[in-house]
Design an enzyme around this catalytic site. Structure first.
Site, PDB file in Angstrom:
ATOM      1  N   SER A  88      54.573  28.362  32.694  1.00  0.00           N
ATOM      2  CA  SER A  88      55.946  27.558  32.684  1.00  0.00           C
ATOM      3  C   SER A  88      56.881  28.398  33.068  1.00  0.00           C
ATOM      4  O   SER A  88      57.014  28.651  34.621  1.00  0.00           O
ATOM      5  CB  SER A  88      56.089  26.934  31.145  1.00  0.00           C
ATOM      6  N   ASP A 141      51.429  21.569  31.776  1.00  0.00           N
ATOM      7  CA  ASP A 141      52.013  23.142  31.383  1.00  0.00           C
ATOM      8  C   ASP A 141      50.758  24.182  30.772  1.00  0.00           C
ATOM      9  O   ASP A 141      50.375  23.610  29.743  1.00  0.00           O
ATOM     10  CB  ASP A 141      53.083  22.854  30.217  1.00  0.00           C
TER      11      ASP A 141
END
Length: 325
Positions: A94, A214
């Site tokens: 991320s 993510d």
């Protein structure tokens, strides 16, 4: 408790330190103990960072996820770069993937710092507007993160993972199967986009029959990746949350909080697999407030500087067989 295996390394360090103090006694005999320790550390560190890559342990650096909090990684990288710490392998998830990708691609630290002072929405999605938010709330239409991929492509010049001077691996998750998906080849912009593609906010990235979101969902701090790439010694950087003071007040806030809590829970094995865990206590920052990103950067720099001597000591002890051959 120091194991018997560590005695040879410790003996080498002590001998080198004594030799240094002997030859430099006129300069150090009147100094306080703490200053003498710093002088010896600086001597050993300068020797270590001057070693050729094939004459020292390979070093891996892992940057955790963490949303706005993980802008602290920019401050960390600034301090580590200034210290001269060599980095041979990187991994991230991320926001950690964003910072590591741009650093590995050679984007200047100053440019990374600039991003902390820009509105986050300005480069994340073209859909984040009044109409877009209405569609999100009332039409169940997730935002597209294509604009962010275009932004990363412009920043790194359209590079592929294979082109990077520092090998890098980033983590995404397949929302359809729950599998961990590792990007270490192909377009950097696509891998970074997938790694930060927060579920429930951004539409999944469709790639090779996968639906990617993510990576913090499956691997918040991917230490194992730099180990697999060949790192002997690993520094893991964790942007630590603190949720004790606030409760989310928006849908997006709850989505982000839920993802972060899950991520914090699944990092235990990653922490054990690192040689040094740098925990940066950033606190609970509003992910939508770009001013908080700048604050996180400053906290990261201060926290890393405070732990820099401990990082050096840990690495020097680990590297004694290399440094004192």
């Amino acid at each position: 408790m120091i194991s018997s295996k560590m005695f040879p390394k410790i003996s080498k360090i002590i001998c080198a330190a004594l030799a240094f103090l002997f030859f430099c006694a006129p300069l150090t005999h009147a100094l306080p103990n703490r200053v003498e320790d710093a002088v010896v550390r600086d001597f050993l560190w300068s020797r270590f960072i001057s070693l050729p890559k094939d004459k020292r342990p390979s070093i891996g650096l892992t940057l955790s996820a963490g949303g706005i909090r993980a802008f602290s990684h920019v401050g960390t990288m600034e301090v580590l770069k200034e210290s001269g710490l060599p980095v041979d392998y990187m991994s991230g998830t991320s926001m950690g993937c964003i910072v590591s990708a741009m650093f590995a691609a050679g984007v200047p630290i100053d440019r990374l710092s600039e991003l902390a002072y820009k509105p986050v929405f300005s480069y994340l999605s073209a859909d984040i507007s009044f109409i877009g938010i209405l569609r999100y709330v009332f039409g169940n239409k997730l935002f597209s993160s294509q604009k962010f991929q275009d932004f990363i492509s412009a920043e790194v010049g359209g590079l592929y993972f294979e082109d990077l001077p520092i090998p890098l691996a980033c983590v995404a998750a397949d929302i359809k199967t729950g599998e961990k998906v590792v990007f270490d080849s192909g377009p950097i912009d696509l891998g970074v986009r997938a790694s930060m593609n927060l579920p429930g906010i951004f539409a999944p990235v469709e790639y090779r029959q996968r639906y990617l979101v993510d990576g913090g969902v499956v691997d918040y701090m991917p230490v194992d990746l730099v180990r697999e790439m060949g790192a002997d010694w690993v520094l893991a950087v964790f942007a630590l949350p603190d949720y004790s003071r606030t409760v989310p007040s928006t849908i997006i806030g709850y989505v982000v909080r839920t993802s972060d809590i899950r991520g914090a829970v699944i990092t235990e094995s990653s922490e054990r697999n690192a040689n040094f865990l740098l925990g940066v206590r950033v606190g609970d920052l509003d992910w939508s407030d770009s001013g908080q990103a700048a604050r996180a950067l400053e906290i990261g720099a201060r926290a890393t500087y405070a732990q820099l001597d401990a990082i050096k000591d840990n690495l020097l002890l680990f590297s004694a067989d290399y440094v004192f051959k």
